[in-house]
Write a protein that holds these residues in place. Structure first.
Motif, PDB file in Angstrom:
ATOM      1  N   HIS A  48       0.850  -1.188   0.000  1.00 28.91           N
ATOM      2  CA  HIS A  48       0.000   0.000   0.000  1.00 28.91           C
ATOM      3  C   HIS A  48       0.884   1.236   0.000  1.00 28.91           C
ATOM      4  CE1 HIS A  48      -2.168   3.240   2.255  1.00 28.91           C
ATOM      5  NE2 HIS A  48      -3.053   2.968   1.323  1.00 28.91           N
ATOM      6  N   SER A  49       0.648   2.136  -0.944  1.00 27.77           N
ATOM      7  CA  SER A  49       1.412   3.383  -1.018  1.00 27.77           C
ATOM      8  C   SER A  49       0.471   4.542  -0.715  1.00 27.77           C
ATOM      9  CB  SER A  49       2.040   3.558  -2.405  1.00 27.77           C
ATOM     10  OG  SER A  49       1.053   3.500  -3.409  1.00 27.77           O
ATOM     11  N   PRO A  50       0.644   5.219   0.416  1.00 24.73           N
ATOM     12  CA  PRO A  50      -0.266   6.317   0.777  1.00 24.73           C
ATOM     13  C   PRO A  50      -0.031   7.539  -0.098  1.00 24.73           C
ATOM     14  CG  PRO A  50       1.517   6.169   2.361  1.00 24.73           C
ATOM     15  CD  PRO A  50       1.680   5.007   1.425  1.00 24.73           C
ATOM     16  N   ILE A  51      -0.909   8.504   0.059  1.00 24.24           N
ATOM     17  CA  ILE A  51      -0.798   9.757  -0.673  1.00 24.24           C
ATOM     18  C   ILE A  51      -0.527  10.885   0.310  1.00 24.24           C
ATOM     19  CG2 ILE A  51      -2.302   8.988  -2.533  1.00 24.24           C
ATOM     20  CD1 ILE A  51      -4.552  10.623  -1.289  1.00 24.24           C
ATOM     21  N   LEU A  52       0.123  11.918  -0.177  1.00 23.57           N
ATOM     22  CA  LEU A  52       0.429  13.100   0.616  1.00 23.57           C
ATOM     23  C   LEU A  52      -0.369  14.270   0.061  1.00 23.57           C
ATOM     24  CD1 LEU A  52       4.312  12.734   0.924  1.00 23.57           C
ATOM     25  CD2 LEU A  52       2.571  12.013   2.562  1.00 23.57           C
ATOM     26  N   VAL A  53      -1.200  14.871   0.893  1.00 23.40           N
ATOM     27  CA  VAL A  53      -2.017  16.018   0.506  1.00 23.40           C
ATOM     28  C   VAL A  53      -1.423  17.260   1.156  1.00 23.40           C
ATOM     29  CG1 VAL A  53      -4.303  17.052   0.555  1.00 23.40           C
ATOM     30  CG2 VAL A  53      -4.070  14.586   0.272  1.00 23.40           C
ATOM     31  N   GLU A  54      -1.113  18.244   0.346  1.00 19.37           N
ATOM     32  CA  GLU A  54      -0.485  19.473   0.827  1.00 19.37           C
ATOM     33  C   GLU A  54      -1.417  20.653   0.573  1.00 19.37           C
ATOM     34  OE1 GLU A  54       3.598  22.135   0.158  1.00 19.37           O
ATOM     35  OE2 GLU A  54       3.216  20.328  -1.027  1.00 19.37           O
ATOM     36  N   ILE A  55      -1.665  21.417   1.621  1.00 27.71           N
ATOM     37  CA  ILE A  55      -2.501  22.613   1.539  1.00 27.71           C
ATOM     38  C   ILE A  55      -1.615  23.821   1.825  1.00 27.71           C
ATOM     39  CG2 ILE A  55      -4.519  23.808   2.453  1.00 27.71           C
ATOM     40  CD1 ILE A  55      -5.641  21.126   3.279  1.00 27.71           C
ATOM     41  N   THR A  56      -1.610  24.769   0.924  1.00 19.52           N
ATOM     42  CA  THR A  56      -0.768  25.954   1.056  1.00 19.52           C
ATOM     43  C   THR A  56      -1.630  27.203   1.036  1.00 19.52           C
ATOM     44  OG1 THR A  56      -0.440  26.074  -1.343  1.00 19.52           O
ATOM     45  CG2 THR A  56       1.168  24.810  -0.070  1.00 19.52           C
ATOM     46  N   ALA A  57      -1.100  28.264   1.635  1.00 12.83           N
ATOM     47  CA  ALA A  57      -1.805  29.542   1.626  1.00 12.83           C
ATOM     48  C   ALA A  57      -1.620  30.268   0.304  1.00 12.83           C
ATOM     49  CB  ALA A  57      -1.312  30.424   2.775  1.00 12.83           C
ATOM     50  N   GLU A  58      -0.528  29.981  -0.394  1.00 15.84           N
ATOM     51  CA  GLU A  58      -0.271  30.617  -1.677  1.00 15.84           C
ATOM     52  C   GLU A  58      -0.880  29.791  -2.803  1.00 15.84           C
ATOM     53  OE1 GLU A  58       3.904  31.034  -2.031  1.00 15.84           O
ATOM     54  OE2 GLU A  58       4.085  32.484  -0.386  1.00 15.84           O
ATOM     55  N   ILE A  59      -1.189  30.457  -3.906  1.00 14.30           N
ATOM     56  CA  ILE A  59      -1.775  29.786  -5.058  1.00 14.30           C
ATOM     57  C   ILE A  59      -0.724  28.900  -5.712  1.00 14.30           C
ATOM     58  CG2 ILE A  59      -2.811  30.124  -7.331  1.00 14.30           C
ATOM     59  CD1 ILE A  59      -4.030  32.676  -6.321  1.00 14.30           C
ATOM     60  N   ARG A  60      -1.085  27.660  -5.941  1.00 15.95           N
ATOM     61  CA  ARG A  60      -0.161  26.699  -6.537  1.00 15.95           C
ATOM     62  C   ARG A  60      -0.143  26.882  -8.049  1.00 15.95           C
ATOM     63  NH1 ARG A  60      -1.449  21.693  -8.470  1.00 15.95           N
ATOM     64  NH2 ARG A  60      -3.518  21.969  -7.547  1.00 15.95           N
TER      65      ARG A  60
END
Length: 201
Positions: A48-60
């Motif tokens: 099983h390979s998990p996922i990484l979710v990244e939330i940033t304040a700046e627009i990606r």
């Protein structure tokens, strides 16, 4: 609600007869798509390979997907360019000639499509928010934060009143903007000048 995933399999079964599947994804709400990203984590050694979710304040910043055509493609020009490119005789005697012919065909189609397709220029529209509306939004957010901390009925009452007030101000601002736009698009009616005497019917 929105869903985000890497689009890659996250479950790798040990049985070779089974195919990898996607079992990991993220459900989010109230977050702009430009402020959230998702990537795969390959550090673990399990199936099983998990996922990484990244939330940033700046627009990606996202890279624009390369496309061969769009709704503004000049198809007659594309046809003329491909006819000119394919009119060149190509010998198909050896395996290398076939590889070269396939590469020539691919590059010719790509070049003709790109030369006959203009690039869409996305214009950023500037939205001006009045100062009084920004102030009301800040007050509403402060009351919401206070109510989440103390759960006081009086605070909830003030929050509901502030939400209704903000909705009323936003509706008035939209109506004013619509009237201003209609004045620009629809010119005022000019008085009709009749020359001569009116004829009796």
């Amino acid at each position: 609600m929105n869903i985000i995933s890497t689009g890659q399999p996250t479950y790798w079964p040990t049985d070779k007869d089974k195919i990898p599947d996607i079992v990991d994804f993220c459900i989010f709400k109230g977050i702009a798509n430009t402020n959230i990203s998702c990537s795969s984590c390959w550090d673990l050694s399990s199936d099983h390979s998990p996922i990484l979710v990244e939330i940033t304040a700046e627009i990606r910043e996202t890279t624009r997907r390369c496309t061969l055509h769009n709704k503004r493609t000049n198809w007659p020009l594309f046809r003329a360019l491909t006819d000119e490119a394919f009119s060149v005789p190509i010998a198909l005697q050896t395996k290398g000639d076939i590889v070269d012919a396939v590469e020539y065909f691919t590059t010719s189609v790509q070049s003709a499509a790109w030369n006959s397709t203009p690039i869409n220029q996305h214009k950023l529209t500037e939205q001006h928010i009045p100062t009084n509306i920004l102030q009301k939004i800040s007050e509403k957010r402060a009351l919401r934060k206070l109510w989440q901390q103390n759960r006081c009925p009086e605070t909830k009452k003030r929050l509901n009143h502030k939400i209704k007030e903000l909705k009323r101000i936003l509706n008035n601002d939209r109506n004013v903007g619509s009237k201003r736009t209609s004045r620009v698009l629809i010119p005022p009616l000019l008085p009709t000048i009749h020359s001569g005497k009116q004829q009796r019917k």
